[in-house]
Design a protein around this motif. Sequence first.
Motif, PDB file in Angstrom:
ATOM      1  N   TRP A   3       2.138  -4.563   7.854  1.00 38.30           N
ATOM      2  CA  TRP A   3       1.015  -5.223   7.177  1.00 38.30           C
ATOM      3  C   TRP A   3       1.243  -6.733   7.142  1.00 38.30           C
ATOM      4  O   TRP A   3       2.369  -7.200   6.960  1.00 38.30           O
ATOM      5  CB  TRP A   3       0.870  -4.690   5.752  1.00 38.30           C
ATOM      6  N   LYS A  18      11.975 -10.306  10.872  1.00 35.03           N
ATOM      7  CA  LYS A  18      11.625  -9.280   9.872  1.00 35.03           C
ATOM      8  C   LYS A  18      10.806  -8.224  10.593  1.00 35.03           C
ATOM      9  O   LYS A  18       9.775  -8.549  11.202  1.00 35.03           O
ATOM     10  CB  LYS A  18      10.796  -9.841   8.709  1.00 35.03           C
ATOM     11  N   GLY A  19      11.274  -6.991  10.483  1.00 34.85           N
ATOM     12  CA  GLY A  19      10.637  -5.925  11.250  1.00 34.85           C
ATOM     13  C   GLY A  19      11.188  -5.965  12.673  1.00 34.85           C
ATOM     14  O   GLY A  19      10.436  -5.985  13.639  1.00 34.85           O
ATOM     15  N   TYR A  76      15.128  -2.251  16.863  1.00 37.79           N
ATOM     16  CA  TYR A  76      16.487  -1.798  17.205  1.00 37.79           C
ATOM     17  C   TYR A  76      16.490  -0.274  17.276  1.00 37.79           C
ATOM     18  O   TYR A  76      15.594   0.381  16.723  1.00 37.79           O
ATOM     19  CB  TYR A  76      17.527  -2.330  16.212  1.00 37.79           C
ATOM     20  N   SER A 123      19.843  -1.790   8.482  1.00 35.03           N
ATOM     21  CA  SER A 123      19.031  -2.992   8.719  1.00 35.03           C
ATOM     22  C   SER A 123      19.887  -4.250   8.511  1.00 35.03           C
ATOM     23  O   SER A 123      19.805  -5.221   9.272  1.00 35.03           O
ATOM     24  CB  SER A 123      17.829  -2.992   7.769  1.00 35.03           C
ATOM     25  N   THR A 138      11.903  -7.881   0.819  1.00 34.56           N
ATOM     26  CA  THR A 138      11.722  -8.970  -0.151  1.00 34.56           C
ATOM     27  C   THR A 138      10.891 -10.119   0.420  1.00 34.56           C
ATOM     28  O   THR A 138      10.136 -10.756  -0.310  1.00 34.56           O
ATOM     29  CB  THR A 138      13.090  -9.523  -0.624  1.00 34.56           C
ATOM     30  N   THR A 139      11.010 -10.368   1.734  1.00 29.89           N
ATOM     31  CA  THR A 139      10.250 -11.486   2.308  1.00 29.89           C
ATOM     32  C   THR A 139       8.765 -11.136   2.385  1.00 29.89           C
ATOM     33  O   THR A 139       7.904 -11.998   2.170  1.00 29.89           O
ATOM     34  CB  THR A 139      10.794 -11.852   3.712  1.00 29.89           C
TER      35      THR A 139
HETATM   36  N1  LIG Z   1       4.991  -6.427   6.008  1.00 31.77           N
HETATM   37  C1  LIG Z   1       6.230  -6.472   6.488  1.00 31.77           C
HETATM   38  N2  LIG Z   1       6.553  -7.262   7.528  1.00 31.77           N
HETATM   39  C2  LIG Z   1       7.823  -7.304   8.021  1.00 31.77           C
HETATM   40  N3  LIG Z   1       8.847  -6.593   7.502  1.00 31.77           N
HETATM   41  C3  LIG Z   1       8.576  -5.779   6.465  1.00 31.77           C
HETATM   42  C4  LIG Z   1       7.270  -5.676   5.918  1.00 31.77           C
HETATM   43  N4  LIG Z   1       7.308  -4.790   4.902  1.00 31.77           N
HETATM   44  C5  LIG Z   1       8.563  -4.352   4.818  1.00 31.77           C
HETATM   45  N5  LIG Z   1       9.334  -4.938   5.767  1.00 31.77           N
HETATM   46  C6  LIG Z   1      10.755  -4.673   5.957  1.00 31.77           C
HETATM   47  O1  LIG Z   1      11.458  -5.800   5.409  1.00 31.77           O
HETATM   48  C7  LIG Z   1      12.732  -5.795   6.014  1.00 31.77           C
HETATM   49  C8  LIG Z   1      13.379  -7.142   5.800  1.00 31.77           C
HETATM   50  O2  LIG Z   1      13.704  -7.192   4.427  1.00 31.77           O
HETATM   51  P1  LIG Z   1      13.924  -8.533   3.662  1.00 31.77           P
HETATM   52  O3  LIG Z   1      12.767  -9.428   3.850  1.00 31.77           O
HETATM   53  O4  LIG Z   1      14.251  -8.144   2.276  1.00 31.77           O
HETATM   54  O5  LIG Z   1      15.195  -9.131   4.405  1.00 31.77           O
HETATM   55  S1  LIG Z   1      16.084 -10.350   3.907  1.00 31.77           S
HETATM   56  O6  LIG Z   1      17.024  -9.803   2.974  1.00 31.77           O
HETATM   57  O7  LIG Z   1      15.254 -11.372   3.338  1.00 31.77           O
HETATM   58  O8  LIG Z   1      16.763 -10.791   5.142  1.00 31.77           O
HETATM   59  C9  LIG Z   1      12.479  -5.478   7.459  1.00 31.77           C
HETATM   60  O9  LIG Z   1      13.649  -4.853   7.929  1.00 31.77           O
HETATM   61  P2  LIG Z   1      13.941  -4.630   9.490  1.00 31.77           P
HETATM   62  O10 LIG Z   1      12.884  -3.661   9.933  1.00 31.77           O
HETATM   63  O11 LIG Z   1      15.298  -4.043   9.568  1.00 31.77           O
HETATM   64  O12 LIG Z   1      13.846  -5.951  10.158  1.00 31.77           O
HETATM   65  C10 LIG Z   1      11.232  -4.580   7.393  1.00 31.77           C
HETATM   66  O13 LIG Z   1      11.502  -3.240   7.649  1.00 31.77           O
END
Ligand SMILES: Nc1ncnc2c1ncn2[C@@H]1O[C@H](COP(=O)(O)OS(=O)(=O)O)[C@@H](OP(=O)(O)O)[C@H]1O
Length: 458
Positions: free
Chosen positions: A393, A409-410, A413, A288, A193-194
């Motif tokens: 991306w 984010k990303g 782990y 996650s 979502t972010t």
């Molecule tokens: N472009 C880009 N950059 C970084 N991260 C990305 C992107 N696209 C998808 N994701 C995936 O988004 C996961 C985080 O989700 P959210 O932003 O919905 O998390 S939150 O609910 O707001 O905390 C995050 O989860 P994790 O990998 O577990 O950290 C990512 O896998």
Amino acid sequence: MGYAVAPHHSGVYPVHVQLYEAWKKVWDIKITSTEEYPHLKPARHRRGFIHKNIMVLPRQTCGLFTHTIFYKEYPGGPKELDKSIQGGELFFTVVLNPISIFMTHLSNYGNDRLGLYTFVNLANFVQTWTNLRLQTLPPVQLAHKYFELFPDQKDPLWQNPCDDKRHRDIWSKEKTCDRLPKFLVIGPQKTGTTALYLFLLMHPSILSNSPSPKTFEEVQFFNRNNYHRGIDWYMDFFPVPSNVTTDFLFEKSANYFHSEEAPRRAASLIPKAKIITILIDPSDRAYSWYQHQRSHEDPAALKFSFYEVISAGPRAPWELRTLQKRCLVPGWYAIHIERWLVYFPPFQLLIIDGQQLRTDPATVMDEVQKFLGVSPHFNYSEALTFDSHKGFWCQLLEEGKTKCLGKNKGRKYPPMDTDSRAFLSSYYRDHNIELSKLLHRLGQPLPSWLRQELQKVR
Ligand SMILES: Nc1ncnc2c1ncn2[C@@H]1O[C@H](COP(=O)(O)OS(=O)(=O)O)[C@@H](OP(=O)(O)O)[C@H]1O
């Protein structure tokens, strides 16, 4: 008495928070009334609500106004008033409402004393022709009695003040309804979502709320107690758009997705809003989310392994059960989407494949632009670039620099262990089957993770 009325209902509904605060502070007002909530409905459909600890009771109309002061000059002739009392509108208002609240004016008690005439005759008529026992209570007791009888009315349901001319007319001149979102990104958490939020903001016609310091930047209005702060509080997060038609305000709060209240509340305030949700494999989402909790030092997430969290039984400690529920419930995708579909028609809902958002965001963003009907078309293939260091991306800046999401984010782990994977596959099996039926009904393609999961079922 603890009871106050506002001229013309103004400030009572649509709620003007300053009035409520002043009432509380100056006179410790506990009760008021209005006939204007949720809308000027027939007497027996009006509802009450509680705001800032002031109980707002629904009021009925009795046909006496400031200018109806002479019997012979009653609109349509005195017979009309007598008809209303003797088995007509006013009689039925009292018969059909367990509690009726009327407001008359001083002028109805001078002149021909129509106030006394009406209510004495009404009470006599009701007592003669029905078995109802009429009772009256002072305001405070009356209000408590009302909400004992109608507890589900305690929570208000805000509507757009500009949808109704009578509401608009009594609303403050300074206020505008333009500061409401045209679409919501509802989550669920950890699906990307972010990233979607960042990409949306790159579009020249798309604007979001200012960050809320209290709730990790998200406003989280429709799902929880912030809702009780009222719509002025909500609107203050949004800029006044420079062009109401072409500008698109939006808000992303990833907890809206699985909230019991959010769909109904959102549909009441912004019924035309478009709704965007992102889905990834619910097992990956859960994992996650667990990692997210650990990095925020949630004591239970630090104490228990992922497998312990997802497989905890009914006798497990309370903290573990709570964490488990928060981890797993948002992944019941079909149940939550169905709840949104009770309040929003399918054409207002976009379901994004989170895997595709991650690997091919430009295509997804084209789809999003089309769904929203936003212009001008923004070329995301040129504006986004894959950052090999981040592994995701990111926004392409000048001189080849990139703007990626932060390190939370990303995250890095270890991959999910095989036992947990197998447990979750089985846990989500029925939910995934329901999701596939739902997507089929909506005429939407199945994301690849869902096809894989369904194959395991066979
Ligand atoms: N472009 C880009 N950059 C970084 N991260 C990305 C992107 N696209 C998808 N994701 C995936 O988004 C996961 C985080 O989700 P959210 O932003 O919905 O998390 S939150 O609910 O707001 O905390 C995050 O989860 P994790 O990998 O577990 O950290 C990512 O896998």
